[in-house]
Design an enzyme around this catalytic site. Structure first.
Site, PDB file in Angstrom:
ATOM      1  N   CYS A   1       0.799  -1.237   0.000  1.00 49.14           N
ATOM      2  CA  CYS A   1       0.000   0.000   0.000  1.00 49.14           C
ATOM      3  C   CYS A   1       0.830   1.284   0.000  1.00 49.14           C
ATOM      4  O   CYS A   1       0.872   1.995  -1.000  1.00 49.14           O
ATOM      5  CB  CYS A   1      -0.940  -0.005   1.203  1.00 49.14           C
ATOM      6  SG  CYS A   1      -2.153  -1.330   1.105  1.00 49.14           S
ATOM      7  N   ILE A   2       1.487   1.591   1.104  1.00 46.15           N
ATOM      8  CA  ILE A   2       2.108   2.916   1.264  1.00 46.15           C
ATOM      9  C   ILE A   2       3.164   3.211   0.179  1.00 46.15           C
ATOM     10  O   ILE A   2       3.175   4.312  -0.364  1.00 46.15           O
ATOM     11  CB  ILE A   2       2.734   3.090   2.669  1.00 46.15           C
ATOM     12  CG1 ILE A   2       1.750   2.645   3.753  1.00 46.15           C
ATOM     13  CG2 ILE A   2       3.155   4.537   2.914  1.00 46.15           C
ATOM     14  CD1 ILE A   2       0.496   3.440   3.826  1.00 46.15           C
TER      15      ILE A   2
END
Ligand SMILES: NC(=O)c1ccc[n+]([C@@H]2O[C@H](COP(=O)([O-])OP(=O)(O)OC[C@H]3O[C@@H](n4cnc5c(N)ncnc54)[C@H](O)[C@@H]3O)[C@@H](O)[C@H]2O)c1
Length: 453
Positions: free
Chosen positions: A296-297
């Protein structure tokens, strides 16, 4: 279970019907099917799709899990999938009972009243969204779409993607969203390995191509999620996920900057953050580290930046945060070099042991882990590197070589230990008091000889 067919002409596209041209497809009569073998099919049974499938099954729905990877299906069937204990129990129950099947046969998608797509949305080496997997999954779903179905995308992606990859191609097939078929987007919020929040307790944001599509999506997820937050469009739902993860990226970059500031001022950044976190409003703690990993990040904000570039819109705060985060592994390398130099040792030829290589504690997940870059850079610079992590037997470095895990860290004889990920199952008894540890977690004040990142 038997299939009850309302009208043969509305059957899901079969193997041979997938060969139809667009012109042929336009001739498919739009007669909604009302009986399905499954309530929902999940496309992609990974970290997100499998727990989602299990939650929906636990809520009483008949679930068909579809994955193109035979290896993944075998791992799930053998009960070896990396799951929370609660999901492991659910999987066992689901596999032994009725109403849950997993398959690699993508032609069966038309057997489900709803289809949820949860396939990966990575970035390439130029930090550009790599939409190949998602586009191919959406094409497959559109080809197999049956009038009356609900199609829901949950993969993290750019605003406008659901329209581009589902709504428009469906229209080409003669299926209008909101009339013949329903299309919605709901971002996933699952946090693999985190058992503090039950899947059912995490609210779901749902947008639709039309109000009817939004309502259909909300009704499906409302079968297991206690709280549904409806939004006015597909794009708002897509953008809300990018805000969530960009918010985290920016705050992690800020925490890293505070770590540097605290180091310069001789303060413990963890103590500072914990003190600030006692404020009951207006503050949320984020912690510094060796970088960010996972699906994600490191990836999601690039979906936003990519689309903003197309619109000639600058986003300097996000750009800066992403480059700060991406630069953290190099910062670790430099600290290793400095710390060794303080002991009169050059990096080249020194023995450096990295402890914990997953991207976060207590999960066997290496995706985008900063440790891979750190190990690779150390090896490239001539250090004699090793790693110790009970979750992994070997890893492949950037130069293509395979590095086998150090099972006995004491015997490794490290000049410097780098604590990258603090797993609960690492026993630190082996660490002799004279060995120096570079603590990239900033938390292990108990280690006898420690320097902070
Ligand atoms: N992992 C997380 O923490 C997390 C959290 C929230 C959201 N997300 C988002 O969810 C999406 C899925 O991520 P993930 O972590 O579950 O990915 P993953 O890599 O764990 O799993 C994806 C699965 O999809 C399968 N797949 C690929 N193409 C397919 C196709 N055409 N048909 C059927 N199966 C196919 C793969 O074989 C794999 O098993 C991504 O967009 C991600 O950004 C992930």
């Amino acid at each position: 279970m038997s299939i009850e067919i309302v009208d043969d002409s509305s059957l899901p596209l079969t193997h041979q019907s997938r060969q139809r041209t667009t012109a042929d497809a336009l001739l498919i009569p739009v007669i909604p099917r009302t009986q399905f073998d499954f309530d929902v099919a999940i496309v992609g049974l990974g970290y997100v799709g499998l727990p989602t499938a299990l939650s929906l099954h636990a809520a009483g729905l008949r679930v068909l899990g579809v994955d193109v990877s035979e290896r993944r299906l075998a791992v799930i069937r053998s009960g070896e999938a990396d799951l929370l204990e609660s999901d492991r129990d659910r999987l066992e129950t689901a596999m032994a009972g009725d109403g849950f099947q997993i398959t690699g046969d993508t032609y069966r998608l038309g057997d489900a009243a709803a289809v949820i797509i949860c396939v990966p949305t990575p970035i390439d080496e130029h930090l550009t969204p790599d939409l190949e997997i998602l586009a191919s999954a959406c094409t497959m779903v559109v080809d197999a779409a049956v009038p009356g179905q609900l199609l829901m995308l949950t993969s993290t992606t750019y605003p406008g993607c659901t329209r581009d990859l589902l709504v428009t191609p469906l229209l080409v097939r003669g299926l209008t969203a909101g009339k013949d078929i329903f299309v919605s987007f709901s971002p996933e919020r699952i946090d693999p390995g985190n058992d503090r929040y039950a899947h059912e307790d995490v609210p779901r944001v749902v947008g639709g191509a039309t109000p009817a599509c939004q309502a259909a999506g909300a009704a499906l997820l409302g079968r297991y999620a206690r709280n549904i937050h409806g939004v006015s469009s597909l794009e708002v739902a897509e953008m809300s996920k990018l805000l969530e993860n960009t918010f985290r990226a920016v705050n992690i970059a800020l925490a890293n900057e505070f770590a540097e500031a605290c180091l310069a001022l001789g303060l413990s950044v963890i103590e500072v953050i914990n003190a600030a976190a006692t404020k009951p409003y207006g503050f949320m703690p984020f912690f510094p580290g060796a970088g960010v990993g996972g699906h994600c990040i490191p990836c999601d904000p690039h979906y936003l930046l990519w689309q903003l570039r197309k619109a000639h819109v600058d986003a300097p705060v996000i750009e800066h945060a992403m480059s700060e985060i991406a630069g953290r592994p190099r910062r670790v390398l430099e600290r290793v070099r400095e710390t060794l130099a303080d002991q009169g040792k050059p990096l080249r030829g020194s023995r450096v042991l990295v402890v914990g290589i997953s991207y976060k504690p207590n999960v066997a997940d290496l995706r985008e882990s900063p440790a891979l870059e750190i190990l690779s850079m150390l090896a490239d610079q001539g250090a004699d590197v090793g790693f110790h992590d009970p979750f992994f037997g070997a890893v492949r470095l950037r130069n293509g070589s395979e590095l086998t895990a150090t099972v006995d860290p004491d015997a490794f004889g490290a000049d410097l230990v780098v604590l990258h990920t603090d797993h609960d199952n690492v026993d630190w008894e082996w660490l002799s008091p004279e060995v120096l540890v570079l603590d990239t977690t900033y938390r292990r004040t108990d280690l006898p000889r420690r320097v902070q990142l």
